[in-house]
Motif scaffolding. Sequence first.
Motif, PDB file in Angstrom:
ATOM      1  N   ILE A 352      -9.965   7.159  44.588  1.00 58.24           N
ATOM      2  CA  ILE A 352      -9.410   8.239  43.774  1.00 58.24           C
ATOM      3  C   ILE A 352      -7.892   8.340  43.846  1.00 58.24           C
ATOM      4  O   ILE A 352      -7.280   8.973  42.985  1.00 58.24           O
ATOM      5  CB  ILE A 352     -10.023   9.604  44.172  1.00 58.24           C
ATOM      6  CG1 ILE A 352      -9.619   9.988  45.602  1.00 58.24           C
ATOM      7  CG2 ILE A 352     -11.526   9.573  44.004  1.00 58.24           C
ATOM      8  CD1 ILE A 352     -10.096  11.363  46.005  1.00 58.24           C
ATOM      9  N   THR A 369     -10.943  15.776  39.660  1.00 62.71           N
ATOM     10  CA  THR A 369     -11.248  14.496  40.304  1.00 62.71           C
ATOM     11  C   THR A 369     -12.685  14.090  40.076  1.00 62.71           C
ATOM     12  O   THR A 369     -12.977  12.941  39.699  1.00 62.71           O
ATOM     13  CB  THR A 369     -10.970  14.580  41.821  1.00 62.71           C
ATOM     14  OG1 THR A 369      -9.591  14.874  42.035  1.00 62.71           O
ATOM     15  CG2 THR A 369     -11.303  13.256  42.494  1.00 62.71           C
ATOM     16  N   THR A 373     -14.529  10.309  38.087  1.00 59.85           N
ATOM     17  CA  THR A 373     -15.101   9.252  38.918  1.00 59.85           C
ATOM     18  C   THR A 373     -16.598   9.134  38.659  1.00 59.85           C
ATOM     19  O   THR A 373     -17.254  10.094  38.235  1.00 59.85           O
ATOM     20  CB  THR A 373     -14.884   9.545  40.415  1.00 59.85           C
ATOM     21  OG1 THR A 373     -15.487  10.805  40.751  1.00 59.85           O
ATOM     22  CG2 THR A 373     -13.398   9.596  40.736  1.00 59.85           C
ATOM     23  N   LYS A 378     -15.933  15.763  44.670  1.00 61.55           N
ATOM     24  CA  LYS A 378     -14.603  16.263  44.994  1.00 61.55           C
ATOM     25  C   LYS A 378     -13.971  15.368  46.062  1.00 61.55           C
ATOM     26  O   LYS A 378     -14.676  14.606  46.735  1.00 61.55           O
ATOM     27  CB  LYS A 378     -14.690  17.719  45.466  1.00 61.55           C
ATOM     28  CG  LYS A 378     -15.140  18.675  44.360  1.00 61.55           C
ATOM     29  CD  LYS A 378     -15.175  20.114  44.837  1.00 61.55           C
ATOM     30  CE  LYS A 378     -15.606  21.042  43.692  1.00 61.55           C
ATOM     31  NZ  LYS A 378     -15.638  22.463  44.111  1.00 61.55           N
ATOM     32  N   PRO A 379     -12.662  15.451  46.260  1.00 69.36           N
ATOM     33  CA  PRO A 379     -11.982  14.484  47.136  1.00 69.36           C
ATOM     34  C   PRO A 379     -12.367  14.521  48.605  1.00 69.36           C
ATOM     35  O   PRO A 379     -12.207  13.535  49.315  1.00 69.36           O
ATOM     36  CB  PRO A 379     -10.495  14.839  46.962  1.00 69.36           C
ATOM     37  CG  PRO A 379     -10.420  15.501  45.640  1.00 69.36           C
ATOM     38  CD  PRO A 379     -11.697  16.268  45.498  1.00 69.36           C
ATOM     39  N   ARG A 385      -6.290  15.628  47.657  1.00 67.45           N
ATOM     40  CA  ARG A 385      -6.597  16.414  46.465  1.00 67.45           C
ATOM     41  C   ARG A 385      -5.333  17.043  45.881  1.00 67.45           C
ATOM     42  O   ARG A 385      -5.138  17.034  44.658  1.00 67.45           O
ATOM     43  CB  ARG A 385      -7.593  17.523  46.812  1.00 67.45           C
ATOM     44  CG  ARG A 385      -7.925  18.418  45.637  1.00 67.45           C
ATOM     45  CD  ARG A 385      -8.953  19.461  45.998  1.00 67.45           C
ATOM     46  NE  ARG A 385      -9.300  20.267  44.836  1.00 67.45           N
ATOM     47  CZ  ARG A 385     -10.286  21.143  44.803  1.00 67.45           C
ATOM     48  NH1 ARG A 385     -11.035  21.329  45.858  1.00 67.45           N
ATOM     49  NH2 ARG A 385     -10.531  21.833  43.719  1.00 67.45           N
ATOM     50  N   VAL A 388      -3.521  14.116  44.053  1.00 65.96           N
ATOM     51  CA  VAL A 388      -4.192  13.592  42.858  1.00 65.96           C
ATOM     52  C   VAL A 388      -4.257  14.641  41.758  1.00 65.96           C
ATOM     53  O   VAL A 388      -3.984  14.345  40.587  1.00 65.96           O
ATOM     54  CB  VAL A 388      -5.608  13.089  43.218  1.00 65.96           C
ATOM     55  CG1 VAL A 388      -6.390  12.742  41.958  1.00 65.96           C
ATOM     56  CG2 VAL A 388      -5.517  11.884  44.137  1.00 65.96           C
ATOM     57  N   GLU A 389      -4.600  15.877  42.110  1.00 63.68           N
ATOM     58  CA  GLU A 389      -4.856  16.891  41.089  1.00 63.68           C
ATOM     59  C   GLU A 389      -3.620  17.688  40.689  1.00 63.68           C
ATOM     60  O   GLU A 389      -3.566  18.201  39.566  1.00 63.68           O
ATOM     61  CB  GLU A 389      -5.957  17.837  41.571  1.00 63.68           C
ATOM     62  CG  GLU A 389      -7.290  17.133  41.769  1.00 63.68           C
ATOM     63  CD  GLU A 389      -8.444  18.075  42.031  1.00 63.68           C
ATOM     64  OE1 GLU A 389      -9.608  17.632  41.955  1.00 63.68           O
ATOM     65  OE2 GLU A 389      -8.189  19.262  42.319  1.00 63.68           O
TER      66      GLU A 389
END
Length: 485
Positions: A352, A369, A373, A378-379, A385, A388-389
């Motif tokens: 991720i 996320t 995928t 969730k991460p 997180r 990425v988010e």
Amino acid sequence: MEQHTQQVTPLMTKRLDPTRLLTGGAALAAAVVAVVAGVSMAAGDRRGMVLPLAAVVGIAVAVLALTRFAGYVLLMLAVRSCVDLFKLTGPSAGRADSAGTARAMDPSTLLAVLFLLAAGLWLAAQLSRRGRLRGSPLSWAMLLVGASSVVSALGASRPANSLLEALRILTVVVMFVVLEQLMPDTAAIRRVLLACYASLVLALGYTVVLSLLGNPPAEVKGDFTRISGTFSQSTTFGRYLMFMVIFGFAVYRFLDRRLRVALGVLLALSLLFLLLTNTRSALLGAAIGLMVVAALHRSKRMLVTLCVVAVAGVALVPAVGERFAQLGTSRSVGGDPTGNTLAWRMGYWTEIVTLADRNPVTGIGPNMTQRETDEAKKPHNDFLRAYVETGLLGLGAYLLMLFAFLRTARTALRRAPPGSFERGVAVGFAGCAAAFVAVSAASNVISNVVTLWYFVAFAAAASVIARPPAPNLTGEQPRRTSVPV
């Protein structure tokens, strides 16, 4: 005629009494709601049963929020641990929410919206009346986290879902800001903490009663049956108990005899149910936090007690040892909760992290996320997180918030008088902050908004203690450094 008129007029006034009309209207509305809820329950329509009740409760709570805001906030803290009992969309922790924006109809979401509206109006009124609001470095850091979440959500591929997650994060931020305003002294801190532990009484009471009736609130994950209490997930219940146990042990010695007895019973039950949630991250976080508390209190007895409890817990609840033993197995799983989930996490993190390449500045949006995928998870790492988010902007805000947590704990420890209740509060938050940072490295702590309400309540109490003494500029009573408890 005059006498007749004088006799009739009071009767007419009595018939038109607004109080009686409102009381009658409220009784009629309650009867209608009860009938609708009963019919819906008989038909198996959970939504039709919950929403009318939520509407009536929402109106009553809204009136309380507009007339007695401090009491409203205390009520929210006291009952929030039980709101998930009325959840409509089911558990969603750790996975994609198949219901999507249907979560907007959950009572927890409706209460969050009501809280944001009421808190916004109250904060605006306070700003208008006093010219400024109490603030701290931690409040600014949390506001940056909330702002970065909203900015990231606006650029998400599914802005509606992402904005809903940003709203949930904002409730945590606003709760902290509100509590900082509502706690000018130690007496106010005690009221907030009593509300927090009232929520623990409700959560444990519900769990104990159902367990005695032979139907404990639990969920089956893989090979294990795990207690979930009043929450939709055992992991959420475990992290909630983690914070309550750490903070409770820290303040226990500073309470009077009656409160120590009551808190002792709550802590004993909390430790038992924490083991029965079989949540590895919460158990490890509690161990870390309690070791911090024992070290700061310089209590060898507490360290010995913790070791005894740990050994006894593994002996009495063998599933705990079996679950930790999974970390040494070679089988890695994702959707199935049985196996070496640590190995799965490490592989998933590698997958991720590349999602952030789409927008490294503001990220792909909160709660997105699992929608990008194949595993729809969730991460399970709040640091990753955040990157990425919410991108580099959100990661910077998140790291600043963690630093502010630790700095607030350190300052509160330095300013709290030795041997005082405030010292216990400072030690308790230091333990909770250490657990929060540790657990965030391998879990979705930031998505457990219900547990964060209590964590930020402890943070706000520590922030008040860390606040430097200031001259009385607004007519308020200065914060006392210590009061008997």
